[in-house]
Each structure stands twice: as C-alpha cells, then as structure tokens.
Design an enzyme around this catalytic site. Structure first.
Site, PDB file in Angstrom:
ATOM      1  CB  ALA A 202       6.490   0.892   8.949  1.00  0.00           C
TER       2      ALA A 202
ATOM      3  N   GLY B  91       7.035   4.264   4.427  1.00  0.00           N
ATOM      4  CA  GLY B  91       7.377   5.502   5.000  1.00  0.00           C
ATOM      5  C   GLY B  91       8.755   5.377   5.440  1.00  0.00           C
ATOM      6  CB  CYS B  92      10.902   7.661   7.541  1.00  0.00           C
ATOM      7  SG  CYS B  92       9.897   8.194   8.699  1.00  0.00           S
TER       8      CYS B  92
ATOM      9  CG  ASP C 254       4.977  12.914  11.414  1.00  0.00           C
ATOM     10  OD1 ASP C 254       5.150  13.792  10.680  1.00  0.00           O
ATOM     11  OD2 ASP C 254       5.371  11.741  11.020  1.00  0.00           O
TER      12      ASP C 254
ATOM     13  CB  ILE D 171      -0.944  -0.066   1.179  1.00  0.00           C
ATOM     14  CG1 ILE D 171      -1.716  -1.161   1.100  1.00  0.00           C
ATOM     15  CG2 ILE D 171      -1.724   1.289   1.308  1.00  0.00           C
ATOM     16  CD1 ILE D 171      -2.832  -1.488   2.524  1.00  0.00           C
ATOM     17  N   GLY D 172       1.955   1.232   0.822  1.00  0.00           N
ATOM     18  CA  GLY D 172       2.751   2.482   0.727  1.00  0.00           C
ATOM     19  C   GLY D 172       3.994   2.108   1.772  1.00  0.00           C
TER      20      GLY D 172
END
Length: 603
Positions: free
Chosen positions: A171, A168-169, A364, A165-166
C-alpha cells in the site's frame, strides 16, 4: 517456630481429612463406620485405613457420615471449620482423649486459616473488579475526526489528497483532509491537489500561483490491488485483514457494510483501544494517479494509468488519523530517557495485550508499523498500525493449524517469535500466537533504549529467532531500570513456557510459583512495568500483603481520577495509569508483583 509447625501440621491433617471426605464411596477409605481408627489411633503401625480394628484398638469416638453431609462440607469451608471447632469443645467437655482433641483443634485451625485466606482473596478480587468497572467507563479514546459526518467520507472525491507519507509492500499512504475549513475550501475551489490530479499533471505556471497548503489531519491508505479483482465484494473479502481495526461507522458506506458482512470467514472486528490504530472510513474506488505514483509504484497501477501496470482499476481505501511520524523516525532523531523508554515499551505491551484479549495476533510488529504522536508535554504516544498480516479468525483464535508450509505464518521474519519460526508442519501441528507479539515487543525494546535490534542486520551481533540462545542476547544499557532489563530478557526466552531463573529463586518457585517458569504474557509484563514505575514503595515491603496492595490501588485510583479531571488533556502517564486500572485483574497483578520480587531477591 512451634506454633508455625503446629499450624503446618494442622493444614496437613486438614488436607488429608478433606481428601478422605471427598473420596468416592467405592474407594477403600470410606468414612461410614465410626469404628475405624483415626490418625491418633496408630495409622501406619501395622494397620491401614479401612481395615478392621485390632483386638486392643480403641474405637474412634467421632463419626462424620460423609454421604449425609457431603453437600454441607462442599459448600462452606468456613462452616466446616466452625462445626469442627464446636465439636472439639463438645468432645473436650465429654472427656475425649488428648490426641483426638489435638486433631480436632489442628483441623479446625487449618480450615479457619484457609477460609481467612480465601476471604482475603475474594475481597481483593472484588475491589479490583470495582476499580476496573470505574476506569473502563472513564477510559477516553482519541476523538473521531469524522464523527460529525457519519454519512460523508465514503467517496474518494470528497477528500483533498496531499503528498505521499510513505509506502510499503502492499500500500501507499497519503495526506488527506476534508474540504470543510475556509482554507481548504479555498484550495478546493482554486484547483488544489485533488484525487485526479497530482504533480505529474499540474500545468506549467501553476506553481507560481499555488494556494496556501492546507492542514491534513487525515491519512488515506491506498491498497495495491493485483489479485483481488475489481468487484467491491471481492476486494473487501481479499483485504479483510485490513478492516480488523475498523470502526462500525467505517463499514457503513455504499459498499462496505454489504460486502464485509457477506464475506465468508471474515475476520474479527477489533474493539477500540488508545494504542491501536482506528480506521474511520473504508471504501472502494477507482485507482487515481496520485503524487509520485509513476515513480514509486508504477508496476501496481492499472493499465489505463501506466501501460505496463499489472493492477486492477479498483481498490480499497482506508482513512485514518494522520500521525506525525513512525517509531523508527522518532528514534532516529530522539533519544528517550530510561524512564520514558520504559513507558514507551509499556504502551506497546498494553496494545498487544488488547489484541490477545480480542483473540488477534498482529504478526508484523516493527518500528515502521508503530506510529507516534506527542502529547502537550512532548511525551510520545505509540499506536500499533498495519494489520495486513494479522491473524484474526473467529474460528481458530490464536491457535493456527499448520498442516503444510503453504500456511501463512505472518510477516517480518526477523521479529518472528521462536515458536513460530521453528514450527514444523504436520497433521496436528498448531502454532500458538498468544505470546508471539509480546516476544516482538521485547526485541523492539532494544531500539527504544537506543541500541540496535539484535535480530536485524548481519555479522556476529546478528541473531536469528530460530537459532539464538538466551546467553547471546546483548544487555540493555546500565541506565535502563533493572526491572525492565529483567523483563526484556524474560520476554525473549526461546521457549514460551519457560523462563530461566537463578538457581535459588527457581528452587523456591517450583512449588509455590509455577507461573514464574513461563514467558510472561503481555498482561503480566505490562503489570510488571506498571508496578515498577508507580508501585516502588509497595514492592519495597518485605511482606507484600494483598490488603496493602488494595490500599495502593485505591490511592492510585483517586490520584488518577483527580489528575484526569483537572487537566484538559491527560498526559501520557495519566493515560497509562487509566489503562492499567481499566484492565485490573487480581491474579495477573499478583503474578507481576511476585515476579518482580523474585527478580529482586535473586543474587
């Protein structure tokens, strides 16, 4: 005008006498002797309170011995007013002077008005509490996809893993499902995408006989473990911030409950809220080779999967609901109407207010960390996710000690509130995060209303939170509601304790409305939008009274309960009204109403 001046004079005299009634016996103004002259006997004309009366001075005709009746006066303002009025009648019959009768009458009327105002405030507060109690029970959370399987879902082997799905920095997130439906069982039996298998290890020819794609109602977030070690207890302790939005059932697995409870200084456990992501399962497991891992994040894999990888062999997995898209993706393909954009901003404020009430700061907030799903009418519902940078310490709350630069101030420096980005470390330095997330919502409002975020990018239009001035803030589109434009500018004030008002409004507000000189909290800001969206006819009244406000709240309560009962799935507006009524507070509601009135009264 004469009546108003008389009442004002009565209130002034009442305040002066009350101050004297509550003074200590050691002070000069002590009402022990009835010989002292009152205001009618000529105070300020060469004779001070506490001074012996002059030769021709008339002794005071009424004497209230405060030490004997102090408890009575303190307990009941209404009783004091009634007693003074009775004494006034008695003195009038006994032939007291006109000045003495006037003082008694003014004082009694002043205290009576004060008591009437206090009684009205108590009635409004009581009504708000009753409405809040009803809608606190009626507020419905999203159903837990694994509620019927409390003992399952704590092993990675129990899930079907889909595509990425995507990432990040810290995970990567994948589609997931429990193999319970017939379609998913067929996929599992035929050797579909399981945790140990991905596109990198699919044998040739299998693509031609691929089974039908299963539905993936869940999402699994695999944390990247570089420094937490391989023990479950160390992993839960190091990544404990990710567990702040976890449900109780999420931590009841083989390792979760034991490790999380043993961790020292663990963060708070956030109460559920419809605008906050909910972690339904949390467990540790061996790192598998998931789809796209060798391309997207090879450096964080363990050496057994990638020779040059730096990660440990075990890490933390979080299971959540799978949402269709992020806020950034939604805004890339959709342009919400001004009213819908206000409702979306309101949802973020409701979520931030819930965090503040729980003593948690997200730190965040950005459009990539806000998930979106559609209701039956196609209206977006926003959910705040990704708590890896949050502040959720039981001991310090929202006041973070800042003794050195090594203290973590949170992520996303572009949307870091000015009081956070400009903080300087010191022995007693503290960073207050109580309004930091609300400031970030004000910046995100530009994206929701179709503009570029002024704190992103480069060039003249780019602003930095540590150095920008309020005059540099770009204006929202003219199509945006006027109240929302004022609110966004108020949320983006540099000083969290000051809101710039027009000279006329500021002059009227310094004495009566001191809260107008502060950046509004998330709760007050949310109430502003609630009133602007659904209380227009109340705000249009020139004399906004509390009784009328209560009548409007009762109407909203009845209409919301009826709409929620008639519809199987409540629309976004009904859900927002239920949240508004479930968080109803008289003080913050009045602040929001007066804030709106001050903006509309400004030239």
């Amino acid at each position: 005008m004469a009546v108003r001046q008389a009442l004002g004079r009565g209130l002034q005299l009442g305040r002066a006498l009350l101050l004297r009634f509550t003074a200590k016996s050691s002070q000069a103004c002590c009402w022990r002797r009835p010989e002292w002259p009152g205001p009618a006997a000529g105070w300020g004309r060469g004779q001070r309170p506490g001074q012996a009366p002059g030769p021709g001075a008339e002794p005071r005709r009424f004497g209230l011995r405060l030490p004997d009746r102090y408890r009575f006066f303190r307990q009941s303002v209404a009783g004091l007013a009634a007693r003074l009025q009775r004494q006034f009648l008695g003195r009038a019959r006994g032939g007291a002077g006109p000045c003495g009768r006037a003082v008694f009458l003014a004082f009694g009327m002043g205290l009576g008005l004060i008591e009437e105002k206090q009684a009205e405030s108590r009635r409004v507060a009581s009504a708000c509490q009753e409405i809040q109690a009803i809608f606190t029970q009626k507020s419905k959370l999203l159903p837990d996809p694994l509620a019927t399987r409390r003992c399952q879902g704590f092993r990675l082997e129990e899930y079907l893993i889909g595509q990425s799905i995507g990432k990040g920095c810290s995970a990567a997130v994948y589609e997931a499902a429990m193999p319970t439906s017939p379609q998913n069982l067929q996929v599992a039996k035929s050797g579909g995408l399981l945790p140990a298998r991905g596109p990198d290890v699919v044998p040739r020819g299998e693509e031609e006989q691929a089974p039908p794609a299963p539905a993936f109602p869940l999402a699994i977030k695999m944390m990247w473990n570089i420094s937490a070690g391989s023990s479950s207890e160390a992993i839960f302790s190091t990544m404990s911030q990710e567990l702040v939005p976890a449900s109780r059932a999420a931590l009841a697995g083989e390792y979760g409950a034991v490790s999380y409870r043993r961790s020292k200084g663990g963060p708070k456990q956030l109460a559920p809220h419809p605008n906050i992501i909910r972690v339904i399962r949390a467990f540790t497991s061996a790192v598998p080779l998931l789809p796209g891992a060798l391309v997207d994040y090879p450096d964080v894999l363990p050496p057994r999967l990638h020779p040059e990888g730096l990660g440990h062999g075990r890490t933390l997995f979080l299971v959540m609901k799978n949402y269709p898209c992020t806020l950034r993706q939604y805004l890339h393909t959709n342009t919400p109407s001004p009213r819908l954009a206000s409702i979306m901003t309101l949802q973020l404020l409701e979520g931030v207010d819930h965090l503040v009430q729980q003593g948690v700061a997200h730190r965040d907030l950005k459009s990539d960390n806000i998930l979106v799903e559609m209701d039956a009418d196609g209206c977006p519902w926003l959910v705040i996710s990704d708590f890896g940078c949050c502040l959720a310490d039981e001991h310090i709350g929202l006041q973070l000690p800042f003794p050195s630069w090594y203290v973590d101030r949170g992520g996303n420096g572009c949307l870091m509130a000015p009081e956070v980005s400009t903080a300087c470390p010191g022995p007693r330095a503290v960073i207050d995060y109580s309004k930091a997330d609300a400031w970030a919502v004000g910046a995100l409002a530009y994206e929701i209303f179709g503009l570029s975020n002024p704190f992103y990018g480069q060039g003249r239009a780019h602003l930095e939170s540590r150095s920008y001035q309020e005059a540099q803030l770009p204006a929202l589109p003219e199509s945006a509601p006027s109240d929302t434009r004022h609110l966004v500018r108020a949320l983006l004030q540099r000083d969290a304790g000051k809101v710039q008002l027009s000279p006329g409004v500021a002059g009227r507000s310094k004495l009566k409305l001191p809260f107008l000189l502060q950046r509004p909290s998330a709760r007050v800001a949310a109430n502003v939008l609630h009133l602007s969206l659904w209380g227009e006819h109340i705000l249009a009244l020139k004399n906004l009274k509390l009784d009328r406000m209560v009548g409007w709240l009762l109407q909203q309560s009845a209409a919301t309960l009826l709409a929620d009962r008639l519809m199987e799935k409540s629309c976004v507006e009904t859900k927002m009204k239920m949240l508004f009524l479930a968080n109803l507070e008289c003080e913050t509601l009045c602040q929001a109403a007066l804030l709106l009135c001050s903006w509309r009264a400004a030239p």
